[in-house]
Design an enzyme around this catalytic site. Structure first.
Site, mmCIF file in Angstrom:
data_model
loop_
_atom_site.group_PDB
_atom_site.id
_atom_site.type_symbol
_atom_site.label_atom_id
_atom_site.label_comp_id
_atom_site.label_asym_id
_atom_site.label_seq_id
_atom_site.Cartn_x
_atom_site.Cartn_y
_atom_site.Cartn_z
ATOM 1 N N HIS A 198 14.056 -34.098 15.286
ATOM 2 C CA HIS A 198 15.255 -34.161 16.131
ATOM 3 C C HIS A 198 15.889 -32.797 16.341
ATOM 4 O O HIS A 198 16.740 -32.636 17.207
ATOM 5 C CB HIS A 198 16.288 -35.113 15.501
ATOM 6 C CG HIS A 198 15.868 -36.546 15.578
ATOM 7 N ND1 HIS A 198 16.396 -37.425 16.489
ATOM 8 C CD2 HIS A 198 14.943 -37.239 14.892
ATOM 9 C CE1 HIS A 198 15.830 -38.603 16.335
ATOM 10 N NE2 HIS A 198 14.932 -38.522 15.366
ATOM 11 N N ASP B 110 20.732 -26.352 19.308
ATOM 12 C CA ASP B 110 20.728 -27.804 19.134
ATOM 13 C C ASP B 110 19.371 -28.344 19.546
ATOM 14 O O ASP B 110 18.801 -27.859 20.527
ATOM 15 C CB ASP B 110 21.813 -28.439 20.035
ATOM 16 C CG ASP B 110 22.530 -29.596 19.362
ATOM 17 O OD1 ASP B 110 21.910 -30.244 18.497
ATOM 18 O OD2 ASP B 110 23.699 -29.858 19.707
#
Ligand code: ADQ
Length: 754
Positions: free
Chosen positions: A186, A389
């Site tokens: 992720h 991110d």
């Protein structure tokens, strides 16, 4: 495990997916976190993007979820207590993995969150290297693997999530070699130069390469992971297919950008309606994050300060809402960050506020989904500026809730989401002046531009939602698992070799192809006379002989006349007797040693024929002699080989042993390698290298001489299991050679694309 699994699960909990197996999700956290307060156990939804994305998808699809329930427990019994009571309507069954206080501190707090998390987000100065926490990480990963092995069968698909469990697939593969295993990361995967800093980089890479599929948030992360596999472990890489081969097994590495439950957010936003929007009209700019240093909260607050300095007309008219959800509150860095954010908010508010207005509204708490959507809906600007991110779901949620298409998304170009959300106003989050200007630009953006940007963004977030993400990932994982088992492996090896050779071959006018005969163009058989070329191979060789700019040479240990007869195609060049005899267009070569050693070879042959062992026979081939022991009874084979070798040595011949044969040849420096270079020079001049490409395909130890001779000048392919070889590539069997020949004979390598 069968009985326990059947017993423990009611029919409605056994949800079957497409391939007859179920989905077994494994993540550090279960989707809920249990807390024991005043003797009572309470359950909260776990924070963060992983749960936000997967929970709704699993609730619809069903399956098993393996993970930590969130409280420190010393054993399985107390972990079971921390589970919510199962409801008959639940499609998901949860398997808790207990973690002790020390494990939570080392595996989770230290190795996951103070080593991997900062390093994978490029925060090198925050990365701690501590081998004791690595050891606990290993042990916990092994325990997760045990629980997963118990909860799954070979029909299921095991889907492991995120950086806390990168070693799990290695252990699971050992416990259950045929399990279908996929992994999704992720968070970002950094470039090789950063990842190699970790002393355990190779171990972690081996963990990932135990999977059939590894998914990343973006193509950039997948490319980094692929080159780490290549550079850290020497894995073979097929970039055009996104497959890495390591320890004889393929792993697909692909980009699978995660999505959100679009209809849920859009539906909630529609229900909220306009009146509440007006009630909340003061909210103009909104940021939502977990309280984490990667999210760029301090830099953003600084940008807001610069914004009010540069554009004073917005004072009293604009409010920034910063919503932070507390996470990892036990980790020191996160406590420090919270203090710094508190101070910074205080400072900016203190500087600009008046009795009726404060520039920053700061909420440090989790809000429910309805409140969250209501805030998204009313915000004129979504200000999402992480320093790094994996994806960032908040950006997508904001867009989904913008049902009136009035808002503007400002997004960090260092978030994975930026790869897909190009219509956002993209900013460098470190450049606070630029961010301040971007906020101004968003607030004055004409309605037509706002709408067209938002419509495009919403359309993409709608189509690439979390349901389609799960579907695509599961399908890709199943396809990768199929490819990893069975015959497709051989096919893909040939494809890899083709793709790697094509650009190289295409660079010269002529390609000279050298093929060994036995074991390369034909399978190995008991008696050499039965090694007949298949009609396909023969047809393809004939075609190759007619293809302009292809020069085909057959190289064999057989006598020249023998190999010529076996192949039977005129116009080719034939090399017999391991290179001692060569014949072809413009070449007639017989090594002098043939004459010199004729008498010795003759005498040795005679003596060899006196060995009285059933199944052993002697083949005389001009300058060489071969003893065949393939048909000798197993228990006598080694001693027969030894006797034959002793006789040959006594006659001063050089001995080589091959696939159930012992050969004697003149003890001089001449072999298939020299013969290959001789053919090249004779047929294409000593400077052949500037005009021709040379490719050698062979299966035998004697072919290693040719591989060596061509090192750095040509390319070589070893046929058979990849043992120790000097060859550049390997293919599994003669069938694969025929496939390559089909491609080469067509001259297709001249085209740009294979
Ligand atoms: P996270 O780092 O947790 O996820 P993100 O993708 O932004 O980051 O997800 C955060 C989630 O928490 C969102 O669904 C958001 O709605 C929710 N949230 C945030 N603040 C909240 C609050 N105060 N109250 C309630 N909910 C709140 C990791 C990676 C990301 C990746 C996701 C999914 O770091 O890059 O996008 O996984 O793969």
């Amino acid at each position: 495990m069968g009985a326990r699994k059947q017993d423990g699960r009611s029919i409605d909990q056994r949800v079957i997916h497409r391939n007859g197996g179920q989905l077994v999700v494994v993540s550090n956290r279960l989707p809920f976190t249990s807390e024991r307060t005043k003797g009572r156990i309470r359950f909260k939804r776990s924070p963060g993007g992983l749960v936000a994305a997967l929970d709704p998808a699993m609730a619809r699809r069903g399956g098993v979820w393996v993970g930590w329930p969130g409280a420190e427990t010393e054993d399985a019994a107390s972990a079971a207590e921390m589970m919510p009571p199962a409801r008959r309507s639940d499609k998901v069954r949860y398997r808790p993995v207990p973690l002790s206080r020390r494990e939570v501190a080392s595996y989770y707090g230290a190795f996951s969150n103070r080593t991997l998390w900062p390093l994978l987000h490029y925060f090198l100065a925050r990365t701690e290297i501590d081998s004791s926490s690595w050891e606990v990480y290993e042990r916990v990963n092994e325990r997760f693997a045990e629980a997963t092995a118990e909860e799954s069968t070979d029909d299921d698909l095991v889907w492991v999530h995120d950086y806390q469990l990168m070693r799990l697939p290695r252990y699971l593969r050992r416990m259950a070699p045929k399990r279908r295993v996929a992994f999704f990361l992720h968070i970002p995967f950094p470039s090789y130069d950063v990842f190699r800093i970790l002393p355990w980089a190779r171990h972690l890479m081996r963990g990932l390469l135990s999977c059939d599929l590894v998914g990343c948030q973006s193509q950039e992360h997948a490319d980094h992971m692929t080159s780490c596999a290549e550079q850290l472990l020497g894995a073979t890489v097929d970039r055009s297919r996104g497959v890495v081969y390591f320890e004889g097994k393929p792993t697909a590495i692909q980009a699978h950008p995660i999505g959100i439950d679009y209809s849920l957010f859009e539906g909630m936003a529609q229900k909220i309606g306009i009146p509440q929007v007006e009630a909340e009209a003061q909210v103009e700019v909104l940021s939502v994050d977990r309280m984490d240093y990667t999210k760029g909260i301090l830099e953003r607050l600084r940008a807001i300060e610069v914004f009010f300095e540069r554009y004073p007309t917005y004072r009293r008219r604009t409010v920034f809402t910063q919503l932070c959800v507390p996470t990892r509150t036990s980790v020191q860095e996160y406590q420090d960050l919270k203090r710094q954010v508190d101070e910074m908010v205080g400072r900016v508010n203190g500087r600009f506020s008046d009795p009726t207005w404060s520039p920053i509204r700061y909420l440090f708490r989790s809000v429910n989904q309805r409140e969250l959507v209501s805030m998204y809906r009313t915000a004129r600007v979504g200000l999402i500026t992480p320093l790094r991110d994996g994806m960032n779901l908040v950006a997508k949620e904001y867009v989904a809730a913008q049902t009136e298409q009035q808002g503007v998304l400002i997004l960090s170009e260092l978030a994975g989401a930026a790869e897909e959300m190009k219509e956002a106003v993209l900013v460098n989050p470190y450049d606070v002046d630029h961010v301040a200007d971007a906020i101004h630009r968003a607030l004055v953006m004409p309605e037509a531009e706002r709408r067209s940007r938002m419509v495009a963004l919403r359309h993409r977030v709608m189509t690439r939602n979390v349901q389609s993400w799960v579907q695509r990932f599961v399908e890709s994982a199943e396809a990768a698992a199929d490819a990893a088992t069975g015959s497709r492996h051989a096919k893909s090896r040939t494809d890899i070799v083709r793709r790697r050779l094509q650009p190289w071959l295409a660079k010269r006018q002529t390609v000279v192809l050298f093929f060994d005969y036995d074991g390369t163009l034909t399978p190995i058989v008991a008696r050499p006379e039965n090694a007949v070329l298949s009609s396909t191979a023969k047809r393809l060789l004939r075609r190759a002989s007619r293809t302009p700019n292809l020069d085909v040479v057959i190289v064999s240990g057989r006598a020249l006349a023998d190999v010529k007869e076996m192949v039977g195609i005129p116009g080719l060049t034939y090399v017999g007797n391991h290179g001692f005899e060569i014949e072809g267009p413009g070449i007639e070569f017989r090594h002098d040693a043939l004459r010199e050693y004729q008498a010795e070879v003759e005498a040795a042959s005679k003596e060899l024929r006196t060995i009285d062992v059933e199944g052993l026979w002697v083949e005389r081939k001009g300058a060489t002699v071969t003893v065949h022991v393939r048909e000798v009874a197993e228990k006598e084979r080694n001693s027969s080989e030894r006797r034959a070798a002793a006789i040959l040595r006594r006659h001063k011949l050089r001995v080589t042993t091959g696939k159930r044969i012992v050969e004697g040849r003149p003890p001089i420096d001449w072999n298939k390698g020299y013969a290959v270079l001789h053919v090249l020079a004779q047929r294409h001049g000593v400077d052949w290298i500037s005009r021709a490409r040379a490719l050698y395909v062979g299966d035998d130890v004697t072919d290693e001489d040719a591989f060596r001779s061509l090192r750095g000048m040509g390319r070589s392919i070893r046929v058979g299991p990849a043992t120790q070889t000097e060859a550049d590539f390997s293919v599994p069997d003669p069938e694969a050679v025929v496939e390559l020949l089909r491609w080469l004979a067509s001259g297709a390598f001249e085209a740009d694309e294979v």
